[in-house]
Each structure stands twice: as C-alpha cells, then as structure tokens.
Enzyme design. Structure first.
Site, mmCIF file in Angstrom:
data_model
loop_
_atom_site.group_PDB
_atom_site.id
_atom_site.type_symbol
_atom_site.label_atom_id
_atom_site.label_comp_id
_atom_site.label_asym_id
_atom_site.label_seq_id
_atom_site.Cartn_x
_atom_site.Cartn_y
_atom_site.Cartn_z
ATOM 1 N N ALA A 43 46.154 33.269 41.348
ATOM 2 C CA ALA A 43 45.845 33.632 42.657
ATOM 3 C C ALA A 43 45.306 35.080 42.585
ATOM 4 O O ALA A 43 45.739 36.129 41.800
ATOM 5 C CB ALA A 43 47.394 33.713 43.487
ATOM 6 N N CYS A 81 54.040 27.713 39.234
ATOM 7 C CA CYS A 81 53.935 29.268 39.258
ATOM 8 C C CYS A 81 55.313 29.991 39.670
ATOM 9 O O CYS A 81 55.910 29.429 40.785
ATOM 10 C CB CYS A 81 52.957 29.367 40.311
HETATM 11 C C1 LIG Z 1 47.348 36.803 37.965
HETATM 12 C C2 LIG Z 1 47.787 35.306 37.716
HETATM 13 C C3 LIG Z 1 47.852 34.490 39.108
HETATM 14 C C4 LIG Z 1 48.260 33.258 38.991
HETATM 15 N N1 LIG Z 1 48.195 32.455 40.070
HETATM 16 C C5 LIG Z 1 48.671 30.825 40.041
HETATM 17 C C6 LIG Z 1 48.580 30.064 40.894
HETATM 18 O O1 LIG Z 1 47.883 30.560 42.195
HETATM 19 N N2 LIG Z 1 48.843 28.924 40.813
HETATM 20 C C7 LIG Z 1 49.174 28.446 39.672
HETATM 21 O O2 LIG Z 1 49.464 27.186 39.313
HETATM 22 N N3 LIG Z 1 49.227 29.090 38.310
HETATM 23 C C8 LIG Z 1 48.994 30.471 38.587
HETATM 24 N N4 LIG Z 1 49.190 31.127 37.456
HETATM 25 C C9 LIG Z 1 49.553 30.818 36.348
HETATM 26 C C10 LIG Z 1 48.069 30.227 35.528
HETATM 27 O O3 LIG Z 1 47.648 29.300 36.128
HETATM 28 C C11 LIG Z 1 48.583 29.869 34.013
HETATM 29 O O4 LIG Z 1 49.568 28.778 34.434
HETATM 30 C C12 LIG Z 1 49.194 30.700 33.218
HETATM 31 O O5 LIG Z 1 48.591 32.087 33.340
HETATM 32 C C13 LIG Z 1 49.265 30.283 31.861
HETATM 33 O O6 LIG Z 1 47.938 30.281 31.281
HETATM 34 P P1 LIG Z 1 47.227 31.511 30.502
HETATM 35 O O7 LIG Z 1 48.044 31.916 29.460
HETATM 36 O O8 LIG Z 1 46.069 30.665 30.106
HETATM 37 O O9 LIG Z 1 47.056 32.671 31.463
HETATM 38 C C14 LIG Z 1 48.818 32.512 37.801
HETATM 39 C C15 LIG Z 1 48.485 33.348 36.455
HETATM 40 C C16 LIG Z 1 48.257 34.753 36.793
HETATM 41 C C17 LIG Z 1 48.171 35.557 35.577
#
Ligand SMILES: Cc1cc2nc3c(=O)[nH]c(=O)nc-3n(C[C@H](O)[C@H](O)[C@H](O)COP(=O)(O)O)c2cc1C
Length: 332
Positions: free
Chosen positions: A21, A103
C-alpha cells in the site's frame, strides 16, 4: 523454475511484485513489469465499495494500461462485502483477485481484516468460499505463517484455502505478531508447501539473486514474492531472473540507466496522480533510488522541499549530471 500458471494465465517467470500500500501503484507496477517481474499485484483496495469514490481508493482500482494479468488485492473482514468488492473489481477489469490476510497494518486490523483474520478459521473459510463463488476469475490468497508464534496455523489456513478453491497462496514467513521484526523464516513456508498441492509463493526479506535462490531451495516454493527490495530498485526482478536462469549475475545498472528509469518513473507518477499529489508521492521513491549514492542525504533534504514537477525532474537531472562528471558508478 517451471512456468507458473495462475488459472488461465501462464506467467513469463515466477517473480512477483508483492502488494505494498502506498508503493505498488500503477506507475510502479508498470515499471517492475517492464524490468522483469512476471506478475505485479495492486495495492490493497478496501472491500467497502462505498469508499471507492474517494480519490485514494479510485486510484487503486484497475486501470486501462495496467500490465496483464491484472491482479487486484482486496482487504476486509466481511464475506459478503469482500465478495461484492471482488465482483466489482472484475467488472472494472481485474483478471485475478488476491485476498489480503497477510498485512498487519493497524487500519486494516482494527476492522479485523488482513492477518487478524488468521485467528478465526471458520471466518477464513467463509470469506474464501464467498469470494471464489462470486467471481469467475482465479482467486489467490496472501497470508502470514500464523497469528503468533504459539498459533502458527498457516498449514490449516492453507488447507482451508485449497478446499475453498483458492488457486495459489503467497506466504510471508512471519507471524502477524512478528510485524516486520526479526528474520523471515522459511521452514514454515516449506511445511505449508508440503501440505497443499496449489502453488505456494514464498515471501519475506528476499533482497538479492543469491537470497532468491536460497529461499527457493529452502521452501520448494513455486514462485517468489518480492516487496521492499524492489523499492528504488525495480530492476531487481531482471537481476534475479537472470541469476536463476544462468547462474550468473548481471552487472549493476549504469548511472545513465538509473537516471533514465528514475526520470521515467517521475513522469509517470506526475501524470498518474496529477501535479500536487504526484510531487508528494515522488519524494519517497526518489529517496529510495538514491539511498546508496554518495551525497543522497543532502540531496534528499533539499529535493523534499521542491513543490513542482519541473523542479523535481530538473533536480534529478542535475544530481546525476554531477555524478556523471565525477565518473561515479551505482552501488546497488
Ligand atoms: C509499505 C508496505 C506496504 C504493504 N502493503 C501491503 C498490502 O497492501 N497488502 C499486503 O498483502 N501486504 C502488504 N505489505 C506486505 C508485503 O506485501 C510483504 O508481505 C512484506 O513486505 C514482506 O516482503 P518483503 O520482505 O519482500 O518486503 C506491505 C509492506 C510494506 C513494506
């Protein structure tokens, strides 16, 4: 990795931009797709369709020009509202519906949505069945490994999802209670992968080609979901894709290429959001792109005071111009 199928769609590769998001808006999704992501997922859209006429929500709905297949994520806690939100998104052009149970954001959890739902397995089942029945496009689900470390019910939820007709499952290797602390752990993802026969996507802390390879090996996952590491580095998808395919690492992009990508991204943000909002949203992206470059901190402080699209573009050009003259490279 073999070609990944989601319903009728065969993806060009198994690297997926995780929904974020405030980050994975239309312009960023297009850029990541062009630079190697096999699938990109929209920011979450509230399941309360009464809120969709706000500017924030309407920008998150599917748009013409979004890369296909268009996967739109919905968030909420009420089965019928989620089913309605799914139907309406499909009418607007969504080709895959993704349900957010991963999330931990407060705004979502206060309404018992996102990963807070994992606690209530009967409700999870009801939601998944309602959404799957409401649309004739594939429905995917994103979860964490459980509610907290004592209640790691990811396997149960995965089985419920499979029975309900969910076609693929993304798993972030943390519990809801972990928020973003500690290291993502991949054993639980591996156990979930073993427990179901639908494709499982591993997620959490994948930030390099080597890490991507290690996570695939540790989890046996069918695909990888990459979030934060793509911020300011949308070319990470092609880097990982190349490494997984050839075993060799691509050279880091040249300063000239980074400048081109950033200017293209800026122009797209300004066009998508309009001048006022575009200028504000561009600030964080510019900060991410330049984070590893010398002088970025000072640049950022003055860049964040600029309030016109032209000044932002000129300033970025100037920043790179100075570094081209110095012959500096990018430390990615
Ligand atoms: C700024 C931000 C916004 C996020 N918004 C969502 C979202 O809208 N829906 C969702 O399922 N996960 C959301 N997440 C979680 C990410 O999809 C992901 O699961 C999480 O960041 C771990 O993956 P990564 O280590 O590659 O960042 C968000 C993460 C971040 C950092």
């Amino acid at each position: 990795m073999s070609a990944l199928r989601i319903g009728p769609y065969t993806l060009p590769n198994s690297l997926i931009l995780a929904p974020m998001a405030g980050v994975t808006d239309g312009p960023f999704r297009q850029l990541c797709r062009r630079l190697g992501a096999g699938l990109v997922v929209s920011e979450m859209v509230t399941s309360d369709v009464r809120l969709w006429n706000t500017r924030k929500s309407s920008l998150r709905l599917p748009h013409e020009g979004d890369p296909e297949p268009r996967s739109v994520q919905i968030a909420g806690g009420d089965p019928q509202m989620l089913a309605e939100a799914a139907r309406r998104n499909v009418e607007l052009g969504a080709q895959i519906i993704d349900i957010n149970m991963g999330c931990p954001a407060k705004k979502v959890c206060n309404k018992a949505a996102g990963s807070a739902l994992l606690k209530d397995e009967p409700l999870v089942r009801e939601i998944l069945q309602a959404v799957v029945a409401a649309v004739d496009v594939p429905v995917t689900l994103k979860i964490r490994t459980g509610w907290d470390r004592q209640n790691k019910n990811g396997i149960e939820v995965a089985k419920i999802a499979e029975q309900a007709g969910i076609v693929a499952l993304a798993v972030h290797g943390r519990t809801r209670a972990d928020l973003y602390t500690g290291e993502a752990e991949y054993d639980s993802i591996a156990a979930i992968k073993q427990a179901v026969s639908i494709p499982v996507f591993a997620n959490g802390d994948i930030d390099s080609p080597e890490k991507a390879k290690a996570v695939l090996a540790a989890t046996g996952a069918d695909a990888l979901l990459i979030g934060r590491a793509a911020q300011g580095r949308p070319w990470i998808f092609r880097e990982i894709e190349h490494y997984l395919r050839t075993g060799e690492k691509l050279p880091t992009p040249s300063l000239t290429e980074v400048e081109c990508i950033l200017l293209e991204h800026l122009a797209a943000l300004h066009a998508f959001y309009g001048d006022l909002m575009g200028v504000r949203i561009a600030r964080k992206h510019v900060g991410w792109y330049l984070a590893t470059l010398p002088g970025a901190r000072e640049f950022r402080a003055q860049f964040n005071r600029l309030d016109s699209t032209d000044a932002q573009c000129a300033n970025v050009r100037e920043f790179f111009g100075e570094r081209h003259n110095d012959g500096e490279g990018v430390a990615a």
